[in-house]
Design a protein around this motif. Structure first.
Motif, PDB file in Angstrom:
ATOM      1  N   THR A  23       3.696  -1.207   9.444  1.00 41.88           N
ATOM      2  CA  THR A  23       2.827  -2.011  10.032  1.00 41.88           C
ATOM      3  C   THR A  23       3.019  -3.471   9.819  1.00 41.88           C
ATOM      4  O   THR A  23       3.524  -3.474   8.380  1.00 41.88           O
ATOM      5  N   ARG A  29      -1.799  -3.364  -1.394  1.00 36.52           N
ATOM      6  CA  ARG A  29      -2.639  -3.157  -0.106  1.00 36.52           C
ATOM      7  C   ARG A  29      -3.831  -4.023   0.059  1.00 36.52           C
ATOM      8  O   ARG A  29      -4.053  -4.748  -0.421  1.00 36.52           O
ATOM      9  N   ALA A  30      -4.457  -3.876   1.490  1.00 34.85           N
ATOM     10  CA  ALA A  30      -5.631  -4.643   1.703  1.00 34.85           C
ATOM     11  C   ALA A  30      -6.368  -4.820   0.655  1.00 34.85           C
ATOM     12  O   ALA A  30      -6.969  -3.907   0.157  1.00 34.85           O
ATOM     13  N   GLU A  57      -3.995  -7.314   5.555  1.00 33.13           N
ATOM     14  CA  GLU A  57      -3.833  -6.189   6.403  1.00 33.13           C
ATOM     15  C   GLU A  57      -2.306  -5.681   5.780  1.00 33.13           C
ATOM     16  O   GLU A  57      -1.644  -6.568   5.377  1.00 33.13           O
ATOM     17  N   GLY A  58      -2.147  -4.405   5.965  1.00 35.66           N
ATOM     18  CA  GLY A  58      -0.813  -3.842   5.577  1.00 35.66           C
ATOM     19  C   GLY A  58      -0.578  -3.222   4.251  1.00 35.66           C
ATOM     20  O   GLY A  58      -1.634  -3.427   3.444  1.00 35.66           O
ATOM     21  N   ARG A  61      -0.004  -8.980   6.487  1.00 35.92           N
ATOM     22  CA  ARG A  61      -0.611 -10.102   6.550  1.00 35.92           C
ATOM     23  C   ARG A  61      -1.301 -10.421   5.459  1.00 35.92           C
ATOM     24  O   ARG A  61      -2.169  -9.635   4.846  1.00 35.92           O
ATOM     25  N   TYR A  62      -1.220 -11.775   4.678  1.00 35.78           N
ATOM     26  CA  TYR A  62      -1.746 -12.257   3.714  1.00 35.78           C
ATOM     27  C   TYR A  62      -2.153 -13.793   3.585  1.00 35.78           C
ATOM     28  O   TYR A  62      -1.437 -14.431   4.345  1.00 35.78           O
TER      29      TYR A  62
END
Length: 162
Positions: free
Chosen positions: A111, A87-88, A72-73, A114-115
């Motif tokens: 935002t 990017r996601a 995400e993000g 998350r990875y």
């Protein structure tokens, strides 16, 4: 026997306490996955980074290979002398090497980033930090793991003090 499946929404994310100026640039929140699913040779963790921050310094590994999967993000990958947008859905490879493979993920979005981070977790590791000129030597193990962060000027002669 350990259950080999863990949903990402079950991962408990914990913040690493950072102080002073470091806390203005870095945000390290991580959730351990590997030991919960019985992994032995690979390390897995969920990393969460606030907007405008990064989880760790720009660094390279001499032995470990890392892979990141952006969940995400959005952000930016510094890799050697280049920069790449993230990017996601992006998958990032960070093979072992010197400054040419140094890497850092920066959250350039608005935002949380998350990875999933996956690493080979070699028992002996040397990391180099090109921005600060430091190196780190690490040996995994119990009961007493070895960890030393220094700069090349700290070197001593092999026979000194013998």
């Amino acid at each position: 026997m350990t259950r080999p499946v863990l949903n990402i929404d079950e991962v408990v994310v914990q913040a690493v306490a950072l102080q002073g100026d470091i806390a203005t640039r870095y945000d390290l929140r991580k959730g351990e996955i590997a030991r919960h699913i019985g992994a032995r040779k690979l390390g897995y963790r969920l990393t969460v980074v606030a907007p405008g921050k990064r989880a760790c310094p720009f660094h390279s590994h001499r032995n470990d290979e890392e892979m990141f999967f952006i969940l995400e993000g959005s952000g930016e990958l510094r890799h050697g002398d280049a920069r790449y947008p993230l990017r996601a859905g992006d998958v990032v490879a960070c093979p072992p090497g010197g400054p040419e493979t140094a890497h850092q993920i920066i959250n350039t979005g608005t935002t949380e980033l998350r990875y999933l981070a996956v690493s080979t977790m070699e028992p002996l590791e040397i990391c180099e930090y090109p921005d600060s000129g430091k190196f780190g030597a690490f040996v995994a193990g119990e009961p007493r793991a070895f960890r030393h962060i220094g700069v090349p000027g700290d070197a001593h002669d092999y026979w000194e003090g013998e």
